[in-house]
Write a protein that holds these residues in place. Sequence first.
Motif: not given
Length: 357
Positions: A13-16, A65-70, A35-36, A23-33
């Motif tokens: 639910r929250r990405i730090y 652990k469930t809701e946060a991704l860095v 989207p909400d 700006e990196l391609p892998r970062g953009q892929e993860i953010l797109a995965r």
Amino acid sequence: MNLTSRNNLLDIRRIYVEPAAAELPRGQEILARFPDAERVEVESHHRIPELYGDETNVARWVRIKTEALVLGVKKSLTARPNGRSADFIAPSTANGCAMACAYCYVPRRKGYSNPITVFANIDQILGYLRRHAGRQGSKTEPNQVDPHAWVYDIGENSDCSLDATVSRNVRDLVELFRDLPEAKASFATKYVNPELLDWDPRGRTRIRFSLMPAADAKLLDIRTSPIADRIAAISDFVAAGYEVHVNFSPVVVRDGWLESWAELFTQLDDALSPQARQQLAAEIIFLTHNDRLHEVNLGWHPKAEEVLWRPELQQAKRSQTGGWNVRYRTGHKGRYVNALTDLLTARLPYCRIRYAF
């Protein structure tokens, strides 16, 4: 199939996010995965006060652990010599975990709650490993790690099987080592991810399934795949082209502990295919615990501490971080190790013991 659909441990639910990672391609892929998910810009993946360094977060442990991704960038790229599980520890492509094993040493390094951090500069990491492996040349002297290949542990601070549900980093590493003739990847896991069966590793990735008696795992291996599922997966992963070893870890001494391990060895023997038996090897690691983690565990899982914190059986040693690590007492531990290795040799004579301590 969307990778996240198979993982019931994460509800991001929250990405730090470090700006450079976004700006990196892998970062953009993860953010797109995801989207909400809310995005929170941070200066550094190491310094997020609401996630790290506050032991009062224990009440929110599993939720974090469930809701946060860095999402960050790995700054230091080094391959450290090891000599036990691997010849080298590879630069991390992730750290932290959505699982919550009561004995885990990783949270102590970052502040206990420690959700998954994924590094977006995967191309830099792959390039570094390719060059490092190339400089090693052929392994001319066999060692207990591997008789032929230089082995790189790619998951020292995370669980790669679970990381693979978040990004493609782990698959990229498996594909890299598939084409390195003198090197292998290796990682330990407590999570069965069937998606890895389709990756065609061609024998160049060693998975080490961590195992312990089911009763211990129910108490200590929180949010992990059941022991029966891990055992059942071994032969499938061997058939899919992985080398598969087992980690008997951590070994916890308690009333009836040897009888429980005998039962586990029987379950393992009954489940393995001939191909899996032929290549099986084991690492045996007895419990090391920590006074600070003990105090935190008392706030969320005190029953675990009834078997993990046994002052009458353990001795303390000052840790590098200033706390105290506890291990089974010298002399007694040697007897415990001998008892378990003798039992393993009797029950699974085909299982080579790579090391035990």
